[in-house]
Design a protein around this motif. Structure first.
Motif, PDB file in Angstrom:
ATOM      1  N   THR A 141       4.564  10.649   7.206  1.00 32.10           N
ATOM      2  CA  THR A 141       4.200   9.241   7.282  1.00 32.10           C
ATOM      3  C   THR A 141       4.330   8.739   8.716  1.00 32.10           C
ATOM      4  O   THR A 141       5.340   8.966   9.381  1.00 32.10           O
ATOM      5  CB  THR A 141       5.105   8.411   6.357  1.00 32.10           C
ATOM      6  OG1 THR A 141       5.046   8.945   5.036  1.00 32.10           O
ATOM      7  CG2 THR A 141       4.664   6.958   6.325  1.00 32.10           C
ATOM      8  N   GLY A 142       3.294   8.058   9.182  1.00 29.42           N
ATOM      9  CA  GLY A 142       3.330   7.479  10.523  1.00 29.42           C
ATOM     10  C   GLY A 142       2.915   8.432  11.628  1.00 29.42           C
ATOM     11  O   GLY A 142       2.798   8.023  12.783  1.00 29.42           O
ATOM     12  N   GLU A 143       2.676   9.710  11.306  1.00 32.74           N
ATOM     13  CA  GLU A 143       2.250  10.668  12.332  1.00 32.74           C
ATOM     14  C   GLU A 143       0.727  10.742  12.394  1.00 32.74           C
ATOM     15  O   GLU A 143       0.024  10.418  11.431  1.00 32.74           O
ATOM     16  CB  GLU A 143       2.830  12.052  12.050  1.00 32.74           C
ATOM     17  CG  GLU A 143       4.341  12.112  12.199  1.00 32.74           C
ATOM     18  CD  GLU A 143       4.867  13.540  12.243  1.00 32.74           C
ATOM     19  OE1 GLU A 143       4.143  14.435  12.730  1.00 32.74           O
ATOM     20  OE2 GLU A 143       6.006  13.762  11.796  1.00 32.74           O
ATOM     21  N   ASP A 144       0.221  11.207  13.516  1.00 34.78           N
ATOM     22  CA  ASP A 144      -1.227  11.269  13.731  1.00 34.78           C
ATOM     23  C   ASP A 144      -1.896  12.406  12.975  1.00 34.78           C
ATOM     24  O   ASP A 144      -3.102  12.372  12.752  1.00 34.78           O
ATOM     25  CB  ASP A 144      -1.535  11.423  15.229  1.00 34.78           C
ATOM     26  CG  ASP A 144      -1.184  10.175  16.015  1.00 34.78           C
ATOM     27  OD1 ASP A 144      -1.145   9.086  15.410  1.00 34.78           O
ATOM     28  OD2 ASP A 144      -0.942  10.296  17.229  1.00 34.78           O
ATOM     29  N   HIS A 145      -1.124  13.432  12.618  1.00 33.43           N
ATOM     30  CA  HIS A 145      -1.692  14.611  11.976  1.00 33.43           C
ATOM     31  C   HIS A 145      -0.920  14.990  10.720  1.00 33.43           C
ATOM     32  O   HIS A 145       0.281  14.736  10.615  1.00 33.43           O
ATOM     33  CB  HIS A 145      -1.708  15.810  12.926  1.00 33.43           C
ATOM     34  CG  HIS A 145      -2.672  15.671  14.062  1.00 33.43           C
ATOM     35  ND1 HIS A 145      -2.391  14.916  15.184  1.00 33.43           N
ATOM     36  CD2 HIS A 145      -3.925  16.172  14.256  1.00 33.43           C
ATOM     37  CE1 HIS A 145      -3.421  14.972  16.021  1.00 33.43           C
ATOM     38  NE2 HIS A 145      -4.356  15.719  15.478  1.00 33.43           N
ATOM     39  N   GLN A 146      -1.629  15.603   9.780  1.00 38.46           N
ATOM     40  CA  GLN A 146      -1.045  16.246   8.613  1.00 38.46           C
ATOM     41  C   GLN A 146      -1.480  17.711   8.640  1.00 38.46           C
ATOM     42  O   GLN A 146      -2.201  18.135   9.550  1.00 38.46           O
ATOM     43  CB  GLN A 146      -1.521  15.569   7.329  1.00 38.46           C
ATOM     44  CG  GLN A 146      -1.274  14.071   7.274  1.00 38.46           C
ATOM     45  CD  GLN A 146       0.190  13.689   7.196  1.00 38.46           C
ATOM     46  OE1 GLN A 146       0.969  14.336   6.498  1.00 38.46           O
ATOM     47  NE2 GLN A 146       0.584  12.646   7.929  1.00 38.46           N
ATOM     48  N   LEU A 147      -1.071  18.474   7.628  1.00 41.47           N
ATOM     49  CA  LEU A 147      -1.398  19.895   7.579  1.00 41.47           C
ATOM     50  C   LEU A 147      -2.240  20.240   6.357  1.00 41.47           C
ATOM     51  O   LEU A 147      -1.915  19.841   5.237  1.00 41.47           O
ATOM     52  CB  LEU A 147      -0.120  20.743   7.552  1.00 41.47           C
ATOM     53  CG  LEU A 147       0.781  20.649   8.790  1.00 41.47           C
ATOM     54  CD1 LEU A 147       2.031  21.501   8.586  1.00 41.47           C
ATOM     55  CD2 LEU A 147       0.041  21.092  10.044  1.00 41.47           C
ATOM     56  N   LEU A 148      -3.324  20.970   6.597  1.00 40.95           N
ATOM     57  CA  LEU A 148      -4.096  21.586   5.531  1.00 40.95           C
ATOM     58  C   LEU A 148      -3.664  23.043   5.417  1.00 40.95           C
ATOM     59  O   LEU A 148      -3.382  23.688   6.433  1.00 40.95           O
ATOM     60  CB  LEU A 148      -5.597  21.536   5.844  1.00 40.95           C
ATOM     61  CG  LEU A 148      -6.310  20.195   5.714  1.00 40.95           C
ATOM     62  CD1 LEU A 148      -7.762  20.356   6.144  1.00 40.95           C
ATOM     63  CD2 LEU A 148      -6.242  19.659   4.291  1.00 40.95           C
ATOM     64  N   TRP A 149      -3.661  23.566   4.178  1.00 47.43           N
ATOM     65  CA  TRP A 149      -3.174  24.919   3.970  1.00 47.43           C
ATOM     66  C   TRP A 149      -4.238  25.817   3.371  1.00 47.43           C
ATOM     67  O   TRP A 149      -5.040  25.396   2.532  1.00 47.43           O
ATOM     68  CB  TRP A 149      -1.953  24.891   3.045  1.00 47.43           C
ATOM     69  CG  TRP A 149      -0.777  24.225   3.683  1.00 47.43           C
ATOM     70  CD1 TRP A 149      -0.384  22.926   3.532  1.00 47.43           C
ATOM     71  CD2 TRP A 149       0.138  24.817   4.598  1.00 47.43           C
ATOM     72  NE1 TRP A 149       0.727  22.671   4.296  1.00 47.43           N
ATOM     73  CE2 TRP A 149       1.076  23.813   4.959  1.00 47.43           C
ATOM     74  CE3 TRP A 149       0.273  26.091   5.148  1.00 47.43           C
ATOM     75  CZ2 TRP A 149       2.115  24.062   5.849  1.00 47.43           C
ATOM     76  CZ3 TRP A 149       1.313  26.333   6.025  1.00 47.43           C
ATOM     77  CH2 TRP A 149       2.224  25.325   6.372  1.00 47.43           C
TER      78      TRP A 149
END
Length: 731
Positions: free
Chosen positions: A278-286
């Motif tokens: 939450t609040g970060e510019d990126h998430q991770l796809l797996w």
């Protein structure tokens, strides 16, 4: 441990690449960097700059604090190095200094930049693949070492999953595997999607291990995968492991396709339980490659949830198609997510989840047809998602015939859109309904033609309202808004005070909360969202300077709310208003857009008039069209005149004749001809004064004008006594 070390190099490269895109690992460079630097020997060290920044904040020398902080930012100190520097000193002093500095407008940018760099540095250190590997190895060591390693791995979170999964599946060290399993379980929801993604492609013996582990994590996000595997595997041990885990996490009977759609909906709604960072510019796809292992791909947070919703919906559609029961709801969810992907993507961003050569969202929406697009529209109206509503409406207009009024989930989405608090959506819904040429009556049909008429006149007008108690501040804000082209309602202390003015306005395009504090602002926004006409209206909060930062954080995820300090300059507030309205509703309707809406609305009404549509009666717009005839010119005026000539009402024919009498040259001839068409279709509806004027035109006008007037007299079938003088005068 051999397998773990073998893969560590690969995961290190992958994670390093991801970290290059995701967490900020170094201080953000501030804009003002083009300054001459003193010789290195004279320059203070980063540690000295940090100490000076904290000192000057505490003694209220904010000018010097800003200079020290900005210089430290300009040094671009690597994140982990900055963290070490801060932790060598007094962390509490650093954080309290930054929080104190953020209360001052001059220091807000610098102090927030330092805090962000510190937090990003901590994340970068925790997520370093080499550090993760060391910490996994420490899980097999002393009690103190295990506790430290456990804490660090939990801080690394989802980024540690490739190495943790490798260690979990490594049967050469079962003791370490047990410790790793406990860490994975404690990671909770951050472990579920990486594990579930891998499980679907692992060998059967490893599938059993992962399925059992997922059952120990009390998050239902694993259910679709467990049910899918249990229904698809031929291995009894794997099936039994899945069934045990399904029971543990609280899953009942259900089809995998429906469960995937339910999880896809959670991602589409961007719920917190499916957001790792939450609040970060990126998430991770797996993804999982048997020869490599778990592979992570950084993706911008703005399009992450859409990517996951589409991926899960695609699996649901695969299963539904295999069973011969394809669901419109699943397809509509995928179309909505695909539209949102395009809407939310940063300019120029290459989405790793959507190939550049894949067709755009409009292609798939058009192929899905108007029934599915109405389901998308229903979702957009419910979510108050204006950009999505407009994309769905465009596809309904393009693909729908009279079937466009088919009910969507018990509602008629197009009719609901006529009441949506955004004029673009209202106009486009009316256009879609007009183009559809409905044959059967429906609730709300009486609103379509007046809305089309509204698109002909005043489509580009903008209305704003200001809520506050300070009359002097209101005058300043009103002046700024008028400079942006808004008509501003009178000052109101609350929304209820302006209810009459709100009802009379065609729409409210912007709300400004002037000087509202952290208590009053949420109450005002709640009142606005509970008022149908304001439920999607963007809100600009001009907050007290000492509360602006906290209020910004409160509304960070709401694209329809922007917060600025009340003391900010007029230029900054004007730009904030422009940016907010652009993001929330597509910006003000431009003159070019207004002209397009006008032209399209006139074409739709003309087609309705020609077809004699009895459901959408163009006569309902006669008053607005007669007014428009006097306000427009050129081709637009002729289009209005043509529609009026097809409406069998006295006011329409008389307005045409009045316009012809007031015009001259070719325009008069065209208007006389349109009046003639009205007379041919509806008979003589003119007054005696019109006939007198017409005889005068026929006798004294130039050839084309006289011929047009004479033709109109003939179509009106006036008494012979009024025609004979024309013959006698011409001898």
């Amino acid at each position: 441990m051999t397998n773990l070390r073998k893969r560590a190099g690969f995961h290190g490269l992958v994670l390093a690449a991801v970290c290059g895109l995701a967490p900020v690992t170094a201080l953000v460079v501030a804009p003002e960097t083009a300054q001459a630097q003193p010789p290195a020997a004279e320059r203070p060290t980063p540690a000295q700059l940090l100490n000076d920044f904290m000192h000057y904040v505490l003694v209220d020398r904010y000018d010097l604090a800003e200079a020290m902080g900005r210089e430290l930012l300009d040094r671009n100190v690597p994140g982990p190095e900055l963290v070490a520097m801060i932790e060598t000193g007094d962390v509490a002093r650093f954080t309290s200094s930054c929080q104190r500095a953020m209360r001052d407008q001059r220091l807000e940018e610098v102090s927030s930049g330092l805090l962000k760099a510190y937090e990003s540095g901590k994340l970068a250190r925790a997520r370093d693949p080499i550090e993760i590997l060391k910490n996994i190895e420490m899980l097999g060591g002393t009690v103190r070492g295990r506790l430290m390693a456990r804490e660090r791995l939990l801080a690394a979170g989802e980024y540690a999953m490739p190495q943790l999964l490798t260690a979990l599946l490594d049967r050469s060290n079962t003791a370490l595997g047990g410790e790793v399993r406990r860490v994975i379980i404690d990671l909770g929801r951050q472990a579920v999607i990486p594990m579930a993604t891998a499980m679907m492609k692992l060998p059967e013996t490893q599938q059993e291990t992962v399925a059992e582990t997922l059952g120990l994590i009390p998050w239902k996000t694993s259910l679709p995968f467990l049910v899918d595997l249990s229904q698809g595997t031929k291995n009894a041990k794997v099936r039994d492991a899945c069934l045990r885990s399904i029971e543990r996490v609280g899953g009942g009977a259900g089809e995998a396709g429906a469960l995937y759609r339910e999880l896809a909906t959670a991602y589409y709604d961007e719920r917190l339980e499916v957001t790792s960072f939450t609040g970060e510019d990126h998430q991770l796809l797996w993804s999982y490659e048997p020869a490599i292992g778990l592979v992570m791909t950084a993706i911008r947070t703005s399009v992450y949830h859409e990517a996951m919703a589409m991926r899960l919906a695609e699996r649901a559609m695969q299963l539904e198609s295999a069973s011969g029961m394809t669901s419109d709801a699943t397809l509509a969810l995928w179309v909505a997510a695909n539209f949102s992907r395009e809407i939310d993507a940063p300019a120029g961003y290459e989405n790793p989840a959507y190939a550049a050569d894949r067709r755009g969202a409009d292609y798939f929406a058009a192929a899905a047809g108007p029934r599915v697009c109405q389901l998308v529209l229903t979702r957009a109206l419910t979510d108050r998602d204006t950009p999505l509503a407009r994309r769905a409406l465009a596809m309904v207009e393009r693909t729908a015939g009279s079937r466009a009024l088919a009910s969507a989930e018990g509602r008629t989405a197009l009719v609901d859109a006529l009441n949506y608090p955004n004029r673009r959506v209202q106009f486009e819904a009316a256009l879609a309904l007009g183009v559809a040429q409905p044959r059967d009556n429906f609730a709300g049909a009486d609103r379509v033609v007046p809305t089309l008429a509204g698109a002909v006149r005043g489509a580009s007008s903008q209305v704003a309202m200001v809520i506050g108690a300070d009359a002097e501040a209101y005058q300043s804000t009103r002046k700024m808004l008028q400079g942006l082209g808004y008509t501003v309602l009178p000052l109101g202390r609350n929304i209820g005070e302006l209810s009459a003015a709100i009802a009379e306005a065609p729409a409210i395009d912007l709300i400004v909360g002037n000087g509202l504090d952290a208590e009053k602002a949420p109450a005002m926004i709640g009142e606005a969202r509970g008022t149908p006409k304001l439920s999607a209206t963007p809100v600009l909060l001009l907050a007290p300077s000492d509360q602006a930062a906290d209020m910004k954080r409160r509304y960070l995820g709401d694209a329809r709310v922007a917060v600025r300090p009340v003391a900010a300059g007029e230029a900054m507030l004007a730009q904030a208003a422009k940016d907010l309205v652009q993001a929330a509703s597509g910006g003000p309707i431009t003159e070019a857009e207004a002209a397009s809406y006008s032209s399209r609305a006139l074409s739709a009404m003309r087609d309705l008039a020609i077809s004699g549509n009895t459901v959408l009666n163009v006569g309902d717009a006669s008053a607005a069209l007669t007014t428009a005839l006097g306000e427009t010119s050129g081709p637009t005026r002729m289009k209005v005149g043509e529609i009026l000539s097809r409406i069998g009402q006295e006011r329409c024919q008389r307005a045409l004749m009045d316009a012809a009498a007031a015009a001259s040259g070719a325009e008069r001839v065209d208007l006389l001809n349109l009046t003639r068409e009205s007379a041919k279709a509806h008979g003589n509806l003119l007054e005696a004064r019109h006939i007198t004027r017409l005889v005068d035109m026929a006798s004294k006008g130039f050839d084309d004008e006289a011929t047009a007037a004479a033709s109109l007299l003939g179509s009106l079938e006036v008494a012979g006594s009024q025609v004979v003088p024309l013959i006698l005068q011409s001898r």
